[in-house]
Write an enzyme that holds these catalytic residues in place. Structure first.
Site, mmCIF file in Angstrom:
data_model
loop_
_atom_site.group_PDB
_atom_site.id
_atom_site.type_symbol
_atom_site.label_atom_id
_atom_site.label_comp_id
_atom_site.label_asym_id
_atom_site.label_seq_id
_atom_site.Cartn_x
_atom_site.Cartn_y
_atom_site.Cartn_z
ATOM 1 N N CYS A 119 -11.808 -7.836 -10.984
ATOM 2 C CA CYS A 119 -12.817 -6.870 -10.525
ATOM 3 C C CYS A 119 -12.623 -5.480 -11.128
ATOM 4 O O CYS A 119 -13.491 -4.618 -11.001
ATOM 5 C CB CYS A 119 -12.820 -6.791 -9.004
ATOM 6 S SG CYS A 119 -13.083 -8.399 -8.241
ATOM 7 N N HIS A 252 -16.008 -0.350 -7.305
ATOM 8 C CA HIS A 252 -16.245 -1.798 -7.258
ATOM 9 C C HIS A 252 -16.867 -2.151 -5.906
ATOM 10 O O HIS A 252 -16.438 -1.691 -4.857
ATOM 11 C CB HIS A 252 -14.915 -2.528 -7.439
ATOM 12 C CG HIS A 252 -15.024 -3.989 -7.179
ATOM 13 N ND1 HIS A 252 -15.997 -4.765 -7.750
ATOM 14 C CD2 HIS A 252 -14.298 -4.820 -6.374
ATOM 15 C CE1 HIS A 252 -15.857 -6.012 -7.336
ATOM 16 N NE2 HIS A 252 -14.844 -6.066 -6.492
ATOM 17 N N ASN A 282 -20.391 -9.241 -4.032
ATOM 18 C CA ASN A 282 -19.305 -8.870 -4.947
ATOM 19 C C ASN A 282 -19.486 -9.655 -6.244
ATOM 20 O O ASN A 282 -19.330 -10.875 -6.268
ATOM 21 C CB ASN A 282 -17.973 -9.203 -4.268
ATOM 22 C CG ASN A 282 -16.769 -8.830 -5.106
ATOM 23 O OD1 ASN A 282 -16.877 -8.571 -6.307
ATOM 24 N ND2 ASN A 282 -15.606 -8.826 -4.489
HETATM 25 O O1 UT7 Z 1 -13.229 -8.215 -5.341
HETATM 26 C C1 UT7 Z 1 -11.912 -8.035 -4.957
HETATM 27 C C2 UT7 Z 1 -11.838 -7.216 -3.808
HETATM 28 N N1 UT7 Z 1 -12.084 -7.978 -2.591
HETATM 29 C C3 UT7 Z 1 -12.115 -7.330 -1.482
HETATM 30 O O2 UT7 Z 1 -12.009 -6.132 -1.522
HETATM 31 C C4 UT7 Z 1 -12.209 -8.062 -0.174
HETATM 32 C C5 UT7 Z 1 -11.401 -7.328 0.841
HETATM 33 N N2 UT7 Z 1 -11.400 -7.912 2.163
HETATM 34 C C6 UT7 Z 1 -12.492 -7.891 2.956
HETATM 35 O O3 UT7 Z 1 -13.525 -7.426 2.571
HETATM 36 C C7 UT7 Z 1 -12.341 -8.427 4.348
HETATM 37 O O4 UT7 Z 1 -10.977 -8.644 4.653
HETATM 38 C C8 UT7 Z 1 -13.151 -9.726 4.597
HETATM 39 C C9 UT7 Z 1 -14.627 -9.407 4.594
HETATM 40 C C10 UT7 Z 1 -12.811 -10.748 3.530
HETATM 41 C C11 UT7 Z 1 -12.795 -10.314 5.963
HETATM 42 O O5 UT7 Z 1 -13.017 -9.379 6.985
HETATM 43 P P1 UT7 Z 1 -11.929 -9.193 8.132
HETATM 44 O O6 UT7 Z 1 -12.475 -8.200 9.065
HETATM 45 O O7 UT7 Z 1 -10.620 -8.898 7.469
HETATM 46 O O8 UT7 Z 1 -11.943 -10.614 8.838
HETATM 47 P P2 UT7 Z 1 -10.768 -11.693 8.977
HETATM 48 O O9 UT7 Z 1 -10.474 -12.329 7.681
HETATM 49 O O10 UT7 Z 1 -9.627 -11.067 9.734
HETATM 50 O O11 UT7 Z 1 -11.454 -12.748 9.933
HETATM 51 C C12 UT7 Z 1 -11.858 -12.383 11.273
HETATM 52 C C13 UT7 Z 1 -12.497 -13.600 11.914
HETATM 53 C C14 UT7 Z 1 -11.638 -14.862 11.846
HETATM 54 O O12 UT7 Z 1 -11.810 -15.546 13.082
HETATM 55 P P3 UT7 Z 1 -10.666 -15.456 14.220
HETATM 56 O O13 UT7 Z 1 -9.425 -15.978 13.564
HETATM 57 O O14 UT7 Z 1 -10.594 -13.996 14.568
HETATM 58 O O15 UT7 Z 1 -11.222 -16.329 15.299
HETATM 59 C C15 UT7 Z 1 -12.297 -15.658 10.746
HETATM 60 O O16 UT7 Z 1 -12.106 -17.057 10.922
HETATM 61 O O17 UT7 Z 1 -13.730 -13.911 11.256
HETATM 62 C C16 UT7 Z 1 -13.753 -15.306 10.918
HETATM 63 N N3 UT7 Z 1 -14.542 -15.492 9.704
HETATM 64 C C17 UT7 Z 1 -15.867 -15.748 9.712
HETATM 65 N N4 UT7 Z 1 -16.732 -15.900 10.726
HETATM 66 C C18 UT7 Z 1 -18.014 -16.128 10.396
HETATM 67 C C19 UT7 Z 1 -14.122 -15.387 8.412
HETATM 68 N N5 UT7 Z 1 -15.162 -15.589 7.587
HETATM 69 C C20 UT7 Z 1 -16.238 -15.801 8.387
HETATM 70 C C21 UT7 Z 1 -17.604 -16.044 8.101
HETATM 71 N N6 UT7 Z 1 -18.464 -16.200 9.146
HETATM 72 N N7 UT7 Z 1 -18.088 -16.115 6.853
#
Ligand code: UT7
Length: 329
Positions: A119, A252, A282
């Protein structure tokens, strides 16, 4: 006379299939994967993404974006003596996507190669092209970010497959006696290679390891916010430009919360951040030039303005390029 490089044209390309969150939710439900528009919008700001059909490769999108940049600049493909394509989803193992773009444009004889910095690829490619122009190794460079990330997504992993899209963006850089590119800084820390990767390779006609993207989202999020702030400040200091004189920040586009946090940490008005992650999701190396082209074409980014381009992602790699825009379009 000091030799610099400046942007004289921008262009971009998106595949025609625009997939809204609602449509993605429907497609994933067919595979038994549960997600929602609310979750995607709240956690990422993404509302839609463009997905390439199986016959569209990075080189096709890159060529389209390159043609648009050449047209905007009023230059011909024959005028170009350097093509750099930033991509992590190249058409082939080899030759480079840049050589395929060169052939498609009907250009020959100059240098053409790919940059693989995920990225951050576009800012790595910009810094490289700028250095080559300043040292006289090139005079007119197409710098392109192009990706079909949809090819490396695990469509059963809702934590990653909702986040990415396909597309390409390009700039045409030309040698000039006035800057242009004011300063660039590139960094990487390979100790973090495990938090965002596609750890597969081809061997004996088979894929060894995983050809799918994996990510520790929270680790990437935290690191991204801190390095985008640091490298942004570093480049502004190198160019001796007070932040008050910065007109636009184009980081980005991975997550709107990362963009907001970066602006907050840098003490920058959030209205000065160009946000396209809602429209494109992204697109990895394509996200920065796609956002730049959009903001140039809708009249936000204007000649004379200072624009800070920032990349961050797998490697872990990051970097920034500060430019003063010249008259494009
Ligand atoms: O291009 C390279 C750069 N990439 C990035 O910068 C990405 C950086 N990271 C992020 O943007 C975020 O960490 C994410 C958007 C990927 C995730 O957001 P988060 O607030 O960190 O969520 P999480 O991974 O902690 O997940 C929270 C909850 C989980 O459920 P539980 O365990 O709390 O019950 C996941 O299972 O959200 C759940 N979850 C979803 N629910 C519905 C994860 N993906 C989904 C989904 N739909 N698509």
């Amino acid at each position: 006379m000091t030799r610099y490089s400046k942007i004289i044209g921008t262009g971009s390309a998106l595949p025609p299939d625009c997939v809204s969150n609602a449509e993605l939710v429907r497609r994933l439900a067919e595979r038994g994967i549960e997600t929602s528009d609310e979750w995607i919008v709240e956690r990422t700001g993404i509302r839609q993404r463009y997905l390439a059909d199986p016959n569209t490769a990075s080189s096709h999108l890159a060529t389209q974006a390159a043609r648009a940049a050449l047209e905007a600049a009023g230059r011909q493909a024959a005028d170009v003596d350097l093509i750099i394509v930033a991509t992590s989803t190249p058409d082939y193992v080899f030759p480079s996507t840049a050589c395929l773009v060169q052939k498609a444009l009907g250009n020959a004889g100059g240098a053409a190669f790919d940059v693989q910095a995920v990225c951050s690829g576009f800012v790595y490619a910009m810094a490289t092209a700028d250095a080559m122009i300043r040292t006289g190794m090139a005079s007119r460079a197409l710098v392109i970010g192009a990706e079909v990330f949809s090819r490396i997504l695990d469509w059963t992993d809702r934590g990653t497959c909702v986040l990415f899209g396909d597309g390409a963006g390009a700039v045409l850089l030309e040698a000039s006696d006035e800057p242009g590119v004011l300063a660039s800084r590139l960094h990487a820390d390979g100790r973090y290679e495990g938090i965002l990767r596609t750890p597969g390779h081809v061997c004996g006609g088979a894929v060894i390891g995983s050809p799918m993207l994996t990510m520790d989202g929270q680790a990437v999020f935290k690191l991204a916010v801190s390095v985008l702030d640091e490298v942004g400040r570093e480049v502004l200091a190198a160019a001796q430009l007070p932040i008050e004189q910065l007109d636009w920040l184009i980081p980005h586009q991975a997550n709107v919360r990362i963009l907001q946090a970066t602006a907050r940490r840098m003490g920058l008005d959030p209205a000065k951040v160009v946000v396209t992650v809602d429209q494109h999701a992204n697109t990895s190396a394509a996200s920065v030039p796609l956002a730049l082209d959009l903001a140039v074409r809708d009249g936000r980014v204007r000649p004379g303005q200072h624009v800070l381009l920032e990349g961050v992602g797998g490697g872990f790699a990051w970097g920034a390029v500060l430019v003063r825009m010249s008259g494009v379009h």
